[in-house]
Structures are given as structure tokens and as C-alpha cells.
Write a protein that holds these residues in place. Sequence first.
Motif, PDB file in Angstrom:
ATOM      1  N   THR A   1      36.785  40.374  35.805  1.00 44.51           N
ATOM      2  CA  THR A   1      36.456  38.824  36.291  1.00 44.51           C
ATOM      3  C   THR A   1      35.831  38.904  37.615  1.00 44.51           C
ATOM      4  O   THR A   1      34.685  38.408  37.978  1.00 44.51           O
ATOM      5  CB  THR A   1      37.438  37.866  36.266  1.00 44.51           C
ATOM      6  N   THR A   2      36.468  39.595  38.518  1.00 40.22           N
ATOM      7  CA  THR A   2      35.881  39.897  39.730  1.00 40.22           C
ATOM      8  C   THR A   2      34.633  40.589  39.644  1.00 40.22           C
ATOM      9  O   THR A   2      33.677  40.249  40.480  1.00 40.22           O
ATOM     10  CB  THR A   2      36.880  40.911  40.711  1.00 40.22           C
TER      11      THR A   2
ATOM     12  N   ILE B   1      38.310  47.840  39.700  1.00 42.34           N
ATOM     13  CA  ILE B   1      37.775  46.370  40.089  1.00 42.34           C
ATOM     14  C   ILE B   1      38.122  45.633  38.559  1.00 42.34           C
ATOM     15  O   ILE B   1      37.671  45.911  37.600  1.00 42.34           O
ATOM     16  CB  ILE B   1      36.364  46.213  40.155  1.00 42.34           C
TER      17      ILE B   1
ATOM     18  N   GLY C   1      30.838  38.956  40.904  1.00 41.93           N
ATOM     19  CA  GLY C   1      30.106  39.526  41.911  1.00 41.93           C
ATOM     20  C   GLY C   1      28.704  40.041  41.273  1.00 41.93           C
ATOM     21  O   GLY C   1      27.789  39.759  41.856  1.00 41.93           O
TER      22      GLY C   1
ATOM     23  N   ILE D   1      43.143  39.885  45.544  1.00 42.22           N
ATOM     24  CA  ILE D   1      42.961  40.245  44.186  1.00 42.22           C
ATOM     25  C   ILE D   1      43.208  41.764  43.839  1.00 42.22           C
ATOM     26  O   ILE D   1      42.765  42.695  44.315  1.00 42.22           O
ATOM     27  CB  ILE D   1      41.741  39.999  43.485  1.00 42.22           C
TER      28      ILE D   1
END
Length: 312
Positions: free
Chosen positions: A16-17, A13, A21, A3
Amino acid sequence: MRILAAPGDTWGIPGTTFLLGYAVLVGVSIWLAIALRRGVARGPAAESLLPVSDPFALALLTGGPLQAVQAAIAGLRARHLVTAAAGGGVAASRPPNNGLHPLENAVHRAIAGGRRHVWMLLADDRVRSAVGTVRKDLEQAGLVLTGPQRVTYRLLGLLPAPVLLLGAVRFLDGAAAGKPVGYLTMLLIVVIVVQIMLLLSGPPEKTRAGKEAVRSEIRRHDHLKPELNPSWGAYGAVGAAMGVALFGTAALYAADPAFAAESEIRRAAAAGSSSSSSSGTGDSGSSCSSSSSCSSGSSCGGGGCGGGGCGG
């Protein structure tokens, strides 16, 4: 699958990531707080529990210091050591016998010293000391939490706090950069609500082993239920104290209604209890359609966020 972060992504970052998380972190922190608290409040295994034969320990487990004092009064009454005082309350009628439980002896001495009502007895240093000794025995048996265990229980409720702080910082940085933070906001609200609930839920009065000990003794002493009108002459002073310990002042009214009414034991119990009382689900991130696009180079699963917002 790698990603790649877009140049404008907060902290490098993608929204969505981070959101996925963060949702995992939220779930793990809440689960750990609940699971570890349960471990602290578990107590010894049920198969290792021994019967609790001390009625005053059971009274303390069942209803606290007030019920322990009431059980002591019942035991003293069954031995004819106390009587109802004129105008309400309890008065000593004879000197104490040998073989009294330390709590019974302390309560009798307090009554002989002029303390007539239950709430007055609880204020007596000798009675408080005797109740404290009974509590220490329960702590050693693992039936109530010790002081350090109560502190640990409260501190474990703070486990989600660092996760909440992380989410709050991400929210502020993302919002300052003009990134959509709608879903992160909803997740933060969930964490805040759960954190408040954990902080408000203090340690239990007894461990799960203590609760099971009370249930077991109630089953064993089913014959002392007030509705069965047990005779104190048949079961003696220990039976009288045990009846009040497990079933409250109703046992005293059933066995000796005249004394219970004249001593205003129920009214005293209500006054004492009123003066002494003061006492989540995670929301997963939403996926976006791959056919739409986000502004400012931020992404939501490779697609757009519409107007709903992502994770900053």
C-alpha cells in the motif's frame, strides 16, 4: 506514524505504501508533462502581441503553406497578373509589378515557368523558400514553434516514461515473489494509455499566441467575410490576399467566381490538402478492511487485500 515493512515485502516497502507513493509520482509526472508542454506552446503574452499585417503570414498561420500560396494567387489575380489557364490551373498574363511580396513574386515566377496548379507551385524551390522565410518571421514573433521547441515539446511527452518503468519493474518483482499486484496493474494501464496519448499528440502548428493573433485578425477583417461579397476593387490586392488568408478559397469564389471555377482552385486545394495530410485520469489505490489478512506476510494498510491485489 512509522510504517514497518514485513520481512517478505518487495524492496522492503509495503504494497500500500508503494502504491500510494507511485500514484503520486504518476500524477506529478503527467501534470508536469502537460504543464511544461503548455509553457512551450504558449508564445508571447497576449498584451504584447502586435497586429499581423502580412496576409501571407496569416495564411500560413491559418491553413499552412497551401493557403499561403492561394492567398498569393488571390493577390496576383487582383493585380491582373494571372488568369485562369485553359484546362484548369493558373497562367501568367503579365510580367510582375514592382512592390510584390516575395511570396507573390515567387508564385508568379513559378506560374510563368509552367507550374499551373497549387500542388505544383508548392513543389517549386522558389515558392518553398519564400514560404520558409515567412515561417521564420512567425517563429521570431513567437506565433509558431521553432524546430528546437518542437523537439522539446515531444521530449516532454516522455516525462511519465521513467515512472512507467519503475512501476513495471515493481510489477515484475512483486509478481515473481507471488505478491498481489492487481491495483498496481490498473495504475500501470492508466500510465501506459496516457503515455501513448502524449507520444501521439505532436506539437501544435501554432502557439496559443498564434491562435489568438488569427482570431484577432478575423475580428479586425470581418468585412472581408465571403458572405458579405467584398469587392476586390475596393480593398485592393492586399484585401484580396487577406480575405483568402483568413477565410480560405470561399473568399476567392465570392470575389471572383469565374476565375476561381476556371482555375479549379477548390479542386486544387482539396488535392493539395489530401496529399499533405497525415496527421488521464489517475486511479487511486483502494483501501482494505482491517479485519482481513494477507498471505505471505504482505500487508495492505495493515489489513488484508482480499483477492483484489495491492502494489506488489
